[in-house]
Design a protein around this motif. Structure first.
Motif, PDB file in Angstrom:
ATOM      1  N   HIS A  46      -2.244  -1.144  -9.868  1.00 33.61           N
ATOM      2  CA  HIS A  46      -3.424  -0.724  -9.147  1.00 33.61           C
ATOM      3  C   HIS A  46      -3.270   0.259  -7.671  1.00 33.61           C
ATOM      4  O   HIS A  46      -4.177   0.817  -7.050  1.00 33.61           O
ATOM      5  CB  HIS A  46      -4.605  -1.776  -8.853  1.00 33.61           C
ATOM      6  CG  HIS A  46      -3.531  -2.787  -8.267  1.00 33.61           C
ATOM      7  ND1 HIS A  46      -2.608  -3.731  -8.456  1.00 33.61           N
ATOM      8  CD2 HIS A  46      -4.101  -3.464  -6.780  1.00 33.61           C
ATOM      9  CE1 HIS A  46      -2.180  -4.564  -7.652  1.00 33.61           C
ATOM     10  NE2 HIS A  46      -3.097  -4.511  -6.668  1.00 33.61           N
ATOM     11  N   ARG A  47      -2.068   0.292  -7.339  1.00 32.40           N
ATOM     12  CA  ARG A  47      -1.629   0.841  -6.202  1.00 32.40           C
ATOM     13  C   ARG A  47      -0.625   1.965  -6.631  1.00 32.40           C
ATOM     14  O   ARG A  47       0.158   2.362  -5.763  1.00 32.40           O
ATOM     15  CB  ARG A  47      -1.050   0.077  -5.087  1.00 32.40           C
ATOM     16  CG  ARG A  47      -2.143  -1.166  -4.891  1.00 32.40           C
ATOM     17  CD  ARG A  47      -1.992  -1.886  -3.517  1.00 32.40           C
ATOM     18  NE  ARG A  47      -2.291  -2.902  -3.349  1.00 32.40           N
ATOM     19  CZ  ARG A  47      -3.540  -3.126  -3.130  1.00 32.40           C
ATOM     20  NH1 ARG A  47      -4.422  -2.358  -2.547  1.00 32.40           N
ATOM     21  NH2 ARG A  47      -4.281  -4.434  -2.920  1.00 32.40           N
ATOM     22  N   ALA A 107       5.131  -3.898 -10.556  1.00 28.72           N
ATOM     23  CA  ALA A 107       5.118  -5.226 -10.263  1.00 28.72           C
ATOM     24  C   ALA A 107       4.010  -6.108 -10.811  1.00 28.72           C
ATOM     25  O   ALA A 107       3.875  -7.181 -10.819  1.00 28.72           O
ATOM     26  CB  ALA A 107       5.517  -5.349  -8.898  1.00 28.72           C
ATOM     27  N   GLY A 108       2.740  -5.200 -11.176  1.00 31.90           N
ATOM     28  CA  GLY A 108       1.680  -5.631 -11.914  1.00 31.90           C
ATOM     29  C   GLY A 108       0.463  -4.921 -11.226  1.00 31.90           C
ATOM     30  O   GLY A 108       0.388  -4.886  -9.928  1.00 31.90           O
ATOM     31  N   TRP A 202       3.136 -14.616  -1.215  1.00 33.00           N
ATOM     32  CA  TRP A 202       2.009 -15.364  -2.006  1.00 33.00           C
ATOM     33  C   TRP A 202       1.959 -16.736  -1.745  1.00 33.00           C
ATOM     34  O   TRP A 202       0.674 -17.186  -1.391  1.00 33.00           O
ATOM     35  CB  TRP A 202       2.207 -14.991  -3.494  1.00 33.00           C
ATOM     36  CG  TRP A 202       2.433 -13.412  -3.817  1.00 33.00           C
ATOM     37  CD1 TRP A 202       3.348 -12.527  -4.227  1.00 33.00           C
ATOM     38  CD2 TRP A 202       1.083 -12.712  -3.694  1.00 33.00           C
ATOM     39  NE1 TRP A 202       2.928 -11.256  -4.181  1.00 33.00           N
ATOM     40  CE2 TRP A 202       1.712 -11.203  -3.787  1.00 33.00           C
ATOM     41  CE3 TRP A 202      -0.468 -12.779  -2.932  1.00 33.00           C
ATOM     42  CZ2 TRP A 202       0.968 -10.103  -3.813  1.00 33.00           C
ATOM     43  CZ3 TRP A 202      -1.049 -11.661  -2.932  1.00 33.00           C
ATOM     44  CH2 TRP A 202      -0.674 -10.653  -3.406  1.00 33.00           C
ATOM     45  N   THR A 251       6.584 -12.190  -6.138  1.00 33.04           N
ATOM     46  CA  THR A 251       6.792 -10.872  -6.518  1.00 33.04           C
ATOM     47  C   THR A 251       7.511  -9.835  -5.498  1.00 33.04           C
ATOM     48  O   THR A 251       8.101  -9.120  -5.922  1.00 33.04           O
ATOM     49  CB  THR A 251       5.540 -10.361  -7.157  1.00 33.04           C
ATOM     50  OG1 THR A 251       4.689 -11.582  -7.478  1.00 33.04           O
ATOM     51  CG2 THR A 251       5.401  -9.409  -7.971  1.00 33.04           C
ATOM     52  N   ILE A 252       6.994 -10.005  -4.210  1.00 34.07           N
ATOM     53  CA  ILE A 252       7.137  -9.115  -3.133  1.00 34.07           C
ATOM     54  C   ILE A 252       8.658  -9.127  -2.786  1.00 34.07           C
ATOM     55  O   ILE A 252       9.478  -8.202  -2.653  1.00 34.07           O
ATOM     56  CB  ILE A 252       6.190  -9.120  -2.077  1.00 34.07           C
ATOM     57  CG1 ILE A 252       4.903  -8.916  -2.634  1.00 34.07           C
ATOM     58  CG2 ILE A 252       6.820  -8.097  -0.966  1.00 34.07           C
ATOM     59  CD1 ILE A 252       3.716  -8.901  -1.330  1.00 34.07           C
ATOM     60  N   LYS A 295       1.231  -9.445 -15.515  1.00 39.22           N
ATOM     61  CA  LYS A 295       2.634  -9.351 -15.489  1.00 39.22           C
ATOM     62  C   LYS A 295       3.335  -9.314 -16.699  1.00 39.22           C
ATOM     63  O   LYS A 295       3.697  -8.447 -17.180  1.00 39.22           O
ATOM     64  CB  LYS A 295       3.278  -9.882 -14.128  1.00 39.22           C
ATOM     65  CG  LYS A 295       2.576  -9.659 -12.958  1.00 39.22           C
ATOM     66  CD  LYS A 295       2.410 -10.683 -11.934  1.00 39.22           C
ATOM     67  CE  LYS A 295       1.578 -10.315 -10.847  1.00 39.22           C
ATOM     68  NZ  LYS A 295       1.684  -9.301  -9.690  1.00 39.22           N
ATOM     69  N   HIS A 430       6.974  -3.179  -2.308  1.00 38.89           N
ATOM     70  CA  HIS A 430       5.735  -3.464  -1.991  1.00 38.89           C
ATOM     71  C   HIS A 430       5.350  -2.769  -0.464  1.00 38.89           C
ATOM     72  O   HIS A 430       6.610  -2.941   0.343  1.00 38.89           O
ATOM     73  CB  HIS A 430       5.441  -5.007  -2.018  1.00 38.89           C
ATOM     74  CG  HIS A 430       3.866  -5.266  -1.668  1.00 38.89           C
ATOM     75  ND1 HIS A 430       3.329  -5.603  -0.672  1.00 38.89           N
ATOM     76  CD2 HIS A 430       3.005  -5.431  -2.560  1.00 38.89           C
ATOM     77  CE1 HIS A 430       2.392  -5.840  -0.501  1.00 38.89           C
ATOM     78  NE2 HIS A 430       1.875  -5.807  -1.932  1.00 38.89           N
ATOM     79  N   ARG A 431       4.313  -2.199  -0.261  1.00 45.35           N
ATOM     80  CA  ARG A 431       4.074  -1.609   0.944  1.00 45.35           C
ATOM     81  C   ARG A 431       4.336  -2.368   2.286  1.00 45.35           C
ATOM     82  O   ARG A 431       4.604  -1.999   3.302  1.00 45.35           O
ATOM     83  CB  ARG A 431       2.710  -0.989   1.011  1.00 45.35           C
ATOM     84  CG  ARG A 431       1.691  -2.174   0.883  1.00 45.35           C
ATOM     85  CD  ARG A 431       0.167  -1.342   0.731  1.00 45.35           C
ATOM     86  NE  ARG A 431      -0.999  -2.434   0.487  1.00 45.35           N
ATOM     87  CZ  ARG A 431      -0.947  -3.444  -0.312  1.00 45.35           C
ATOM     88  NH1 ARG A 431      -0.002  -3.529  -1.385  1.00 45.35           N
ATOM     89  NH2 ARG A 431      -1.844  -4.600  -0.215  1.00 45.35           N
ATOM     90  N   ARG A 437      11.998  -1.665  -5.823  1.00 45.69           N
ATOM     91  CA  ARG A 437      11.994  -2.877  -6.330  1.00 45.69           C
ATOM     92  C   ARG A 437      11.787  -2.605  -7.730  1.00 45.69           C
ATOM     93  O   ARG A 437      10.960  -1.962  -8.409  1.00 45.69           O
ATOM     94  CB  ARG A 437      10.567  -3.685  -5.902  1.00 45.69           C
ATOM     95  CG  ARG A 437      10.444  -4.953  -6.710  1.00 45.69           C
ATOM     96  CD  ARG A 437       9.348  -5.875  -6.321  1.00 45.69           C
ATOM     97  NE  ARG A 437       8.226  -5.084  -6.138  1.00 45.69           N
ATOM     98  CZ  ARG A 437       6.801  -5.479  -5.628  1.00 45.69           C
ATOM     99  NH1 ARG A 437       6.692  -6.713  -5.504  1.00 45.69           N
ATOM    100  NH2 ARG A 437       5.801  -4.679  -5.877  1.00 45.69           N
TER     101      ARG A 437
HETATM  102  O1  LIG Z   1       3.120  -5.373  -5.828  1.00 44.69           O
HETATM  103  C1  LIG Z   1       3.067  -6.805  -6.017  1.00 44.69           C
HETATM  104  O2  LIG Z   1       3.859  -7.281  -5.752  1.00 44.69           O
HETATM  105  C2  LIG Z   1       1.673  -6.952  -6.467  1.00 44.69           C
HETATM  106  C3  LIG Z   1       0.644  -6.113  -5.603  1.00 44.69           C
HETATM  107  C4  LIG Z   1      -0.591  -6.864  -5.312  1.00 44.69           C
HETATM  108  O3  LIG Z   1      -1.180  -7.200  -6.016  1.00 44.69           O
HETATM  109  C5  LIG Z   1      -1.103  -6.263  -4.167  1.00 44.69           C
HETATM  110  O4  LIG Z   1      -0.676  -5.795  -3.201  1.00 44.69           O
HETATM  111  O5  LIG Z   1      -2.422  -6.712  -3.873  1.00 44.69           O
END
Ligand SMILES: O=C(O)CCC(=O)C(=O)O
Ligand SMILES: N[C@H](C(=O)O)[C@H](O)COP(=O)(O)O
Length: 464
Positions: A46-47, A107-108, A202, A251-252, A295, A430-431, A437
């Motif tokens: 989504h990003r 990553a999802g 997380w 995940t990150i 994922k 991840h940002r 990654r």
């Molecule tokens: O890239 C990820 O680890 C998942 C990203 C995610 O869900 C988010 O950044 O809100």
């Protein structure tokens, strides 16, 4: 361009609906979905970055591929079988694809098996003999009840879920569960407290959210960086805690547990969002397991919760009813409209896992894939740097930097651009942490991973 039995079936479906103009639209939509380079629905995070989108359109220009919606089918005759293809056939399908095939390391939301997408495509307009799409179906219709029941039963079979556990299909994602867990479980004991192991973003977010509802104890000293799992001998667990919470795979940060924590009979709660069904697990060791589907087991929109029956019914009165496990369990996840299409896709992915040997086969594949990448990192003489301690390096998400722990921004940018030109996308870290990654969920094949390993070695040779 469309020939054979699939074409005939589509034409008949559409004729039944009395709409040939719709047929044209269908062909366009179908082309778009079949073309993995352009498909967005299930395969892009989504990003998804602007650079990647731009770079993919450059590939199209260079290869003189016409605009988005006019690419031909990749297959001269699409498979007519409705069976979810096992890996070996998937590979044959991949072999037929052109060189610009996109490999999604996101990553999802993340890669979904090609055969699952094809099956969903084939059934898109007319599910079974219903004459309508799953998208249009009432969640109370017998066809949908069969879909949800079948999804649950395959999941039960794959994980060998004991009969005293309920399976729920909920909305709200992992973040919804950060709230639902304390709302449902912190009242299990009178002290209204819970223990949290915090090994990454997380679990940190989950602990912060839980503080709204009770007393939260982080069981180990705060860490400077999320690169390890603190030794369980250093944890201070509270026997009066209602539950102990941890995230099986961050995940990150790419930190994954390779053991199940011992809690001395306190209920164990686990976020398995990013390694669910990537290996076998013993469900009976847990009070509750949850995972977002996007994922390893499908697309975004559904979160599966596996909860032991005796934990239901201790919900705080302020719990929103849609997050109340007891209510949802009593109503088979249908207190309100469930995420029907996401449940349907999850069902197809679970069938695919089953036909490919289940959790044990996924584990062996995931071991091989992650080793390929870690081997390149470990033998790069410090060119590639994975900050995570070796004992808890994730098989699912492999974060790494170039030249140092902080990373060389110019080289990392070049690495990502070069990867993108080769069709390897969503490799950006991840940002919140940057770097690179690689996410290697179940649907990412050994061949996909080899392509990445080869590119990493090439890049290393050029810049060493
Ligand atoms: O890239 C990820 O680890 C998942 C990203 C995610 O869900 C988010 O950044 O809100
Ligand atoms: N993406 C997160 C993870 O990697 O665990 C988690 O699923 C986030 O939760 P949402 O499903 O609410 O985005």
């Amino acid at each position: 361009m469309l020939k054979g039995s699939l074409c005939k079936r589509l034409a008949m479906d559409l004729k039944k609906r009395g709409s040939f103009p719709v047929y044209e639209q269908y062909i366009n939509a179908t082309r778009c979905l079949t073309n993995r380079v352009e498909s967005v629905t299930h395969t892009h995070t989504h990003r998804c970055s602007r650079t990647e989108r731009t770079s993919r359109s450059k590939i199209r220009e260079k290869k003189k591929i016409p605009g988005k919606r006019s690419r031909p089918f990749l297959y001269s005759s699409p498979p007519s079988s409705l069976i979810v293809e096992p890996l070996i056939q998937q590979q044959q399908i991949c072999d037929n694809m052109d060189q610009t095939q996109t490999i999604n390391f996101g990553a999802g939301p993340a890669k979904i098996p090609q055969s699952v997408l094809l099956k969903a495509q084939q059934e898109f307009l007319n599910f079974s003999t219903s004459g309508i799409s799953v998208l249009e179906m009432s969640h109370r219709a017998s066809d949908f009840i069969q879909i949800i029941n079948r999804t649950e039963s395959v999941l039960r079979e794959l994980l060998n879920i004991p009969a005293n556990y309920k399976v729920l299909f909920l909305q709200g994602g992992g973040s919804g569960q950060f709230s639902a867990i304390p709302l449902n479980l912190i009242g299990l004991k009178k002290d209204m407290c819970a223990d949290y192991v915090v090994t990454g973003t997380w679990s940190e977010k989950a602990a912060k959210e839980a503080e709204k509802y009770g007393k939260i104890n982080i069981v180990h000293p705060k860490m400077d960086s999320y690169t390890k799992i603190p030794d369980p001998s250093s944890w201070t667990l509270n026997p009066a805690a209602s539950y102990v919470y941890y995230c099986n795979n961050e995940t990150i940060h790419g930190v994954e547990f390779n053991f199940i924590p011992e809690t001395n009979s306190v209920v164990l709660v686990c976020d398995m969002s990013s390694n669910f069904l990537s290996r076998p697990i013993d469900v009976s060791k847990f009070g509750l397991i949850y995972a977002g589907a996007q994922k390893n087991v499908g697309c975004a929109g559904v979160t599966v919760v596996i909860v032991r029956e005796d934990l239901l019914g201790h919900t705080l009165k302020e719990c929103p009813i849609i997050l109340d496990y007891k209510t949802q369990a009593e109503l088979n996840s249908m207190y309100n409209t469930p995420p029907c299409y996401s449940i349907y896709i999850m069902g197809l992915v679970l069938e695919w896992i089953k036909s490919n040997g289940g959790g044990a086969a996924m584990e062996s594949l995931n071991q091989q894939k992650s080793l390929l990448i870690y081997d390149v990192i470990n033998s790069s003489n410090g060119f590639y740097v994975c900050p995570v301690e070796e004992t808890c390096r994730s098989r699912m998400n492999i974060p790494f930097r170039i030249r140092s722990k902080e990373g060389d921004a110019t080289l990392e940018k070049e690495f990502l651009e070069g990867a993108s030109k080769k069709g390897m996308i969503s490799l950006k870290g991840h940002r919140s942490v940057g770097g690179i990654r690689a996410s290697l969920y179940n649907a990412v094949t050994l061949q996909d991973t080899e392509a990445l390993a080869t590119y990493m070695k090439e890049f290393l040779r050029q810049h060493q």
